[in-house]
Scaffold this motif. Sequence first.
Motif: not given
Length: 171
Positions: A89, A97-99, A132, A158-159, A162
């Motif tokens: 994250v 976000f999902y990194g 990442r 977050w999605w 992303s």
Amino acid sequence: MDTNANEQQPKPEKKKLALNVVSSKEHKGFGAGTIDLSQVSPVIIDGGEAYIDVGAMHAKSKVEKGIKFSPEKENVPNGRQVWIVWVAVDRDERGSFYGGATACEMLIDTEARRGWKVLAEHVNRMDRAIKRKFLLEELGDEDKAALRRLLQSHNYEWWDRSPEALKDQLA
């Protein structure tokens, strides 16, 4: 004569080694740049179901407990495919976000209590997620859908924030 002269002097304590991440920042000596795993979570995908299992950080997830692992795939002829996905994250001015996300395969034969995985690959994939990267191409369609559902239901904002690289790999 000094009776303590023959006794051994205690050895100076060695510095403990920490894992280092190479970055564009200048290194500032021993132990600098240690990995912070607080923003990485392991997701298990087993039989089309994805769930977070923090035990996987130390190879003690629900599916790994009680399993004797071999580096030889042929030692687990009846193993089912299970994935560990390392999800990192990240945060920017828009929010979290999902990194990064990378998948690692395992074979698990629960009945025989045997499994296969390549530990070095799991460590390298975790490192890539921390850096990442997105490496999810090996997942099948059902596993991709399970991971996508988990990430969206865990935190849709977050999605939404992303990178498209993640969304494209899970499409």
